[in-house]
Each structure stands twice: as structure tokens, then as C-alpha cells.
Write an enzyme that holds these catalytic residues in place. Structure first.
Site, PDB file in Angstrom:
ATOM      1  N   ARG A 123       0.603  -5.236  13.307  1.00 11.27           N
ATOM      2  CA  ARG A 123       0.003  -4.721  14.540  1.00 11.27           C
ATOM      3  C   ARG A 123      -0.186  -5.835  15.570  1.00 11.27           C
ATOM      4  O   ARG A 123      -0.208  -5.581  16.781  1.00 11.27           O
ATOM      5  CB  ARG A 123      -1.313  -4.016  14.222  1.00 11.27           C
ATOM      6  N   GLU A 176      -6.111  -1.257  14.774  1.00  7.09           N
ATOM      7  CA  GLU A 176      -6.952  -2.094  13.923  1.00  7.09           C
ATOM      8  C   GLU A 176      -6.148  -3.251  13.349  1.00  7.09           C
ATOM      9  O   GLU A 176      -5.143  -3.036  12.676  1.00  7.09           O
ATOM     10  CB  GLU A 176      -7.519  -1.227  12.782  1.00  7.09           C
ATOM     11  N   ARG A 187       0.832  -1.205   0.000  1.00  7.90           N
ATOM     12  CA  ARG A 187       0.000   0.000   0.000  1.00  7.90           C
ATOM     13  C   ARG A 187       0.864   1.252   0.000  1.00  7.90           C
ATOM     14  O   ARG A 187       1.720   1.413   0.859  1.00  7.90           O
ATOM     15  CB  ARG A 187      -0.928   0.011   1.218  1.00  7.90           C
TER      16      ARG A 187
END
Length: 421
Positions: free
Chosen positions: A389, A347, A260
Site C-alpha cells: 500500500r 491502512e 495471508r
RNA sequence: GGAGAGGUGCGAGAGCGGUUGAAUCGGGCGGUCUCGAAAACCGUUGUGCCCCAUGGGUACCAAGGGUUCGAAUCCCUUCCUCUCCGCCA
């Protein structure tokens, strides 16, 4: 993509959905063009009907050995007119298509209306263990224990790329294997290992294009895109297919790296592993019958939660409000893991039901039984989980006051050690 | 990268530019026969769109253009598959 007929008959709902999602799309222009289109079709088709009849007559005349020159001359004029009308129609349909693909999916009734402040925390699981010391943020402990090379990765690839090392690399690999094993062995998913680059059509099928072109890495020479999520290749596995109703639901899981560009995202939560250009993720994708998709969303969420439960990491679940919902989704749950060093909720998963939106774009249909009418499947996907994460949470929540990291019990057989020091 | 071959309905597979939405075989479904089944025989078996809609029209033979009164059939481009050569983890 929505059904044009549906938009025609429910224009107010569609407009409401666009407003609630804070998208921009011109429904009135679309409806206008729709009327033009249908008028145009009427003209073209009656002209074609005439042409087909005449053409048949010419064939018969020729067969009978008669001279058809006059009839052919007449037909030449009609043929030219048809060509022109056809072009007009095509022009209108192009315009319709361009508007149609920019209309977002309609949020489900249960989705709260509003921007991200309206996101609803519906569940919290686990508790951050009491600690009498302040754990280091993951980027410091990782550096200290030699688990991640931030500086060297940046030197070769630019900022926001990382290189894992030693047990840091092994932790990444262990998490991937653990998650896939869980999805396959306990939750009934089939493992897929797809291509990491896809064509434009595939990106369009899942809704990344045309809206998110700037956020993706693109190989110009071949017009190929690096996948931003496994959702793209895995959902596109069945693009342009007619599935057998008895085979549904189809449940796939896949590990892929995700790329990304995150254009314009710098400056926010960007330290360490929180936001990087290339990261690993294990994804779950489902193809289901329409009447089951809402139940399937709940079980998808549960499957993702089980990963965090097994890792014994505290998390909470949010229902995203309309303004936070992605373009193609009808409803989405976010799972956020608690990271003790950063003292933040991060998230790690989004579980979404796209209903028939992606299926219509990608033309994925099924028949309930032989001879039955084709119907669009419903598609869903959810992360299970995004790795960086999760790694943050492990490094911060499992940190000891001696500056080591305990290995979560379920990962020990993959890691081969009980502690990273 | 070079040289060839090819992409037709659920599958196999035909198709001199003019009743071809598409022969034939297989599969599926329905029926006849049978106590039942098999075999045999008969029938049936695509999708999208439009409309003055229990009916009619139109489009679709990989995709997009072109030639023609008329294209699955001729021409061009693209995509994909296969074979051979080269290169390569």
C-alpha cells in the site's frame, strides 16, 4: 490470555470487554469451573499430603527391617483414589484452559466503544499535492511501466499474488532497506531476520491461534505455519524467557514477507496491490516494563509516522474502536495513507499495545533486579510499514502527467534513479 | 535421511526407586574482619497453584503418558541440542 484471578475478581469488566469487542466467550461457565477446580484441588492435595506422610513411614519401616506389607496395601487404595481425583482435576483444568484462551484482551479506557464507525481520526498529516490531471490507479501505471506482473504471477500461483519486475522490484527492495535503516539508525531498533515459518506454539503465543487458523497457510506434513506478520517470530524470540529488567525496553525491527489466505475476503478492495496473499512488511516489536507501555505505544506510533513523513506521503491516524480492535490488543492506532489514484485511505500500519496479554500466553517475564519477583513484560508492535500500500501511494501520489513516477527524495540513493519511466 | 550421545536450579555439575526442592563448586545478596577494599570465614539465594493464610499444603529436575505404596532416578512417545555419515543452496 487474561489472569484467571483477575477474571474472578473483575467478571463484569471482562464481560463488558467481550461484548464491546463483539467476541463470544462464556465467562460464567469459566467462573463455575473455577470454583469446581478449587474444590477439587483441595481434595487432591490433602490426599497427596496423606500419601506423602505414609510413604515416608513405609520408607522408615523398611529401613528398620520391619514388614510394611499392610501399610503398602492401604496405600494402594489411596493411590488409586488420588489417580482418579487427579484425572477429574485435569479434566476441569482443560476445560478452563479452553475457555480462557478464547477470552479477548480488555480494551484500554481511552478506546472508543463501538464498531468501526466509532473509529476516531485523531490526526491528519500532509496534503495531497494539487494536480491538474487524474492519476492512473497504481495497477494501470505499474502495468504500463512494466513494474508489476499481475497476470503471470496469477498463472503460476493463483490470483492475488504478484510479481515485481525491474524498477518495480527495486522499489520494493529499496523501501525495505530505507525503512530498516531508519528504524535502526535513527530510532534505536535492533534488526532481526527471523524464520518465516513457525510452530503452532508460536502462533498461539502471539494470539493468532486458535482463532485465525483458517487465515493462515499451513504446512500439514510438518505442522508449520507461514507467518502472517513478523510480529509472530519476533515476539516469540523471547518466549519462555526471563528477561533482565535492565535490558528493557527491547526494540526489534524485522523485514519479512507475510502470508495471508484472507479466507472469505474476496470481492472487497481487491484490485491490484490492495489485498494480496503474500506481501512484504517491516515490523517493529517492543518488550517493555508495564509502567512504560502506554508511552511506548505513542513513540511506536511516532516511529511509524516518521516513515511516511520521510516519504512525504499524506496520512491520517485512527484510534480503533473496541469492535475493530484485534483479539489480543488493548489499544491500536491505524495509520492510513492517502492514495490519489484510488482516492482512498489505505491502512499501512497498525500500532498496538498488547499489555501483558501476549506475554502471559507466551510466558515472557522479567525481573526488575536480582531476586525480585518475576513480572510479565508488556509487548507492542507496529508496522513500519506494510509495503504494497506504500507502493500504491508512491505510484499514485508521485505520478506525473507524462505517465512517469518520481522517486521520493529519501529513496533516490537506494533506487539510483530520480524517476521511473 | 542413517547411526550415536545428551537435556537437572542464575552458571558449571552430582544424583544405588524411599526425609532430594535437589550434594558440590562458581555467581548474586547480607554479615564478620578493615580507615576502605581484597582475601578469608559465616549466613542466605527458584517458580506456580490451593487454603480456615505473619502460617500450612501441593506441584515442578525438557514436555506428555506409563510402571510403583513411593520416580529427577525404570519404561514409552514427542520436542530440542550435540557428534559422525549421507544429501544439499
Amino acid at each position: 490470555m487474561l489472569d484467571l484471578k483477575y477474571i474472578r475478581e473483575n467478571a463484569h469488566l471482562v464481560k463488558q470487554a467481550i461484548a464491546n469487542k463483539r467476541e463470544k466467550a462464556d465467562v460464567d461457565a469459566l467462573l463455575d469451573l473455577d470454583i469446581k477446580r478449587r474444590n477439587s484441588i483441595g481434595e487432591v492435595e490433602s490426599a497427596k499430603a496423606e500419601q506423602n506422610k505414609a510413604t515416608q513411614k513405609i520408607a522408615e519401616m523398611k529401613k528398620a527391617g520391619k514388614d510394611a506389607a499392610a501399610a503398602i496395601a492401604d496405600m494402594r487404595r489411596l493411590s488409586d483414589a488420588i489417580k482418579q481425583k487427579d484425572e477429574e482435576l485435569k479434566e476441569i483444568e482443560d476445560q478452563i484452559y479452553q475457555l480462557l484462551i478464547r477470552i479477548p484482551n480488555i480494551p484500554h479506557k481511552s478506546v472508543p466503544v463501538g464498531d468501526e464507525r466509532a473509529n476516531l481520526v485523531i490526526k491528519t498529516w500532509g496534503e495531497a499535492a494539487e494536480q491538474d490531471f487524474k492519476p492512473l490507479p497504481h495497477y494501470e501505471i505499474a502495468e504500463k511501466l512494466g513494474l508489476i506482473d499481475f497476470a503471470r504471477a496469477s498463472r503460476m500461483s493463483g490470483s492475488f499474488f504478484v510479481s515485481y519486475r525491474g524498477l518495480g522490484a527495486k522499489l520494493e527492495r529499496s523501501l525495505i532497506n530505507f525503512m530498516i535503516d531508519l528504524h535502526v539508525e535513527k530510532q534505536g531498533y535492533t534488526e532481526i531476520f527471523p524464520p518465516f515459518v513457525t510452530k503452532r506454539e508460536a502462533m498461539f503465543g502471539t494470539g493468532q491461534l486458535p482463532k485465525l487458523e483458517e487465515d493462515m497457510y499451513h504446512c500439514g506434513v510438518d505442522d508449520l505455519f507461514l507467518i502472517p506478520t513478523a510480529e509472530v517470530p519476533v515476539t516469540n524470540l523471547h518466549r519462555e524467557e526471563m528477561l533482565n529488567g535492565d535490558d528493557l525496553p527491547i526494540k526489534y525491527t524485522a523485514y519479512t514477507p507475510c502470508f495471508r489466505r484472507e479466507a472469505g475476503a474476496y470481492g472487497k478492495d481487491t484490485r491490484g496491490l490492495v489485498r494480496i496473499h503474500q506481501f512484504d512488511k517491516v515490523e517493529m516489536v517492543k518488550f517493555v516494563k508495564p509502567e512504560n507501555s502506554w508511552d511506548e505505544l505513542e513513540s511506536l506510533l511516532q516511529n511509524a509516522e516518521e516513515v511516511l513523513q520521510a516519504l512525504e506521503l499524506p496520512y491520517r491516524v485512527l484510534t480503533l474502536a473496541t469492535g475493530d480492535l484485534s483479539f489480543a490488543a488493548a489499544k491500536c492506532y491505524d495509520i492510513e495513507v492517502y492514495a490519489r489514484g484510488l482516492d482512498k485511505w489505505l491502512e499501512v500500519s497498525s500500532c498496538s499495545n498488547y499489555v501483558d496479554f501476549q506475554a502471559r500466553r507466551a510466558n515472557i517475564r522479567f525481573r526488575r533486579e536480582r531476586g525480585a519477583k518475576p513480572e510479565y513484560v508488556h509487548t507492542l508492535n507496529g508496522s513500519g510499514l506494510a509495503l504494497p500500500r506504500t507502493v500504491i501511494a508512491i505510484m499514485e501520489n508521485y505520478q506525473t502527467d507524462e505517465g512517469t513516477i518520481k522517486v521520493p527524495a529519501v529513496l533516490q540513493k537506494y533506487m539510483g534513479v530520480e524517476r521511473i519511466k
